[in-house]
Enzyme design. Structure first.
Site, short mmCIF file in Angstrom:
data_model
loop_
_atom_site.label_atom_id
_atom_site.label_comp_id
_atom_site.label_asym_id
_atom_site.label_seq_id
_atom_site.Cartn_x
_atom_site.Cartn_y
_atom_site.Cartn_z
N ASP A 80 0.86 -1.24 0.10
CA ASP A 80 -0.22 0.12 0.19
C ASP A 80 0.71 1.18 0.07
O ASP A 80 2.04 1.05 0.43
CB ASP A 80 -0.95 -0.13 1.41
N ASP A 109 0.13 5.22 0.74
CA ASP A 109 0.11 6.24 1.90
C ASP A 109 0.07 5.45 3.35
O ASP A 109 -0.88 4.67 3.43
CB ASP A 109 -1.03 7.14 1.65
N ARG A 114 -12.69 14.00 -2.36
CA ARG A 114 -12.38 15.44 -2.42
C ARG A 114 -13.86 16.41 -2.01
O ARG A 114 -13.99 17.12 -1.49
CB ARG A 114 -11.80 16.06 -3.68
N SER A 138 -5.23 5.77 -5.09
CA SER A 138 -5.07 6.99 -5.42
C SER A 138 -4.51 7.25 -7.24
O SER A 138 -3.78 6.63 -7.81
CB SER A 138 -4.18 7.86 -4.62
N ASP A 151 -1.60 -0.63 5.84
CA ASP A 151 -1.88 0.10 7.33
C ASP A 151 -3.36 0.30 7.58
O ASP A 151 -3.86 0.66 8.85
CB ASP A 151 -1.22 1.47 7.32
MG LIG Z 1 -2.60 3.43 3.41
#
Ligand SMILES: [Mg+2]
Length: 241
Positions: A13, A15, A67, A134, A192
């Site tokens: 992953d 971020d 967003r 993303s 995460d």
């Molecule tokens: Mg993540």
């Protein structure tokens, strides 16, 4: 100990695992919202015009949302629901432009242990993939200087093109494994987010590694993590690296 000899692939992953872009997102939101708040007529209530607070407004109203939903959520919290759809999209677009400018300017340094682990895995013939929902994944990975350490990237652009459902559906990870030429049973997933470890488990990946950035070790295990680490410096010794 995780048997490194049985590993054919590893999917990461982005971020929270490879980099931290949350701070850049928060700064971009603040710049976009404060600009709007400053432009409100003087008749607007003072509490409604107070600057965006990164410590409270970011986690409560925008983090983890799309967003447009972030814009709506924050404006509703200030009683400013009267903005039309066009203005909402404009504000969301502005936030995205500021974020990309910050990413270019500030970069996104890799998290501890990331570079060493990727180099070691590749040295042992384990193919590596970066996975993200993303659409900016390619830029984030480049800003972290990690582009050359991945064989495969499956990101938001690819997900949209292939109409792959997002996590907790394992589709993104399964596509990554397919491109790596590795079976899920011989591919490590490193995540995460609770929905991410769940995707790893449901896709039959082994091992599923949970990186605890606040979700909590017990929760990560309950969602399917075989192992939980604080960061990737702790993962290398578990692999015997
Ligand atoms: Mg993540």
């Amino acid at each position: 100990m995780i048997g490194i000899e049985s590993l054919a692939g590893a999917a990461f992953d982005t971020d929270g695992v490879l980099t931290d872009t949350a701070a850049l997102h928060a700064m971009a939101w603040k710049a976009a919202f404060d600009d709007l708040l400053r432009g409100l007529p003087g008749s607007t209530a003072e509490e409604a015009r107070a600057p965006f607070d990164i410590a409270t407004d970011y986690p409560r109203h925008v983090d983890g949302r799309s967003r447009e939903d972030g814009v709506r959520g924050f404006l509703a919290s200030r009683g400013l629901e009267s903005l039309d759809e066009e203005a909402i999209v404009r504000l969301a677009t502005r936030k995205d432009r500021i974020y990309l400018a910050l990413l270019r300017h500030e970069g996104a340094p890799p998290r501890p242990g990331v570079v060493d682990l990727l180099v070691a895995l590749r040295g042992l013939g384990v193919a590596t993939a970066v996975v993200s929902a993303s659409r900016h994944c390619e830029r984030v990975v480049a800003a972290a200087g990690l582009t050359d350490l991945f064989d495969v990237r499956v990101d938001g652009v690819e997900a949209a093109r292939l109409r792959l459902p997002g996590k907790p559906d394992p589709a993104l990870f399964l596509e990554a494994a397919r491109r790596l030429g590795a079976t899920p049973a011989r591919t490590m997933v490193v995540e995460d987010a609770l929905v991410g470890v769940q995707a790893g488990r449901d896709g039959g990946f082994s091992p599923v590694v949970g990186v605890d950035r606040g979700a909590g070790a017990a929760e990560l295990r309950a969602h399917g993590a075989d192992v939980v680490v604080a960061d990737l410096t702790e993962l290398a010794p578990l692999l015997g690296l």
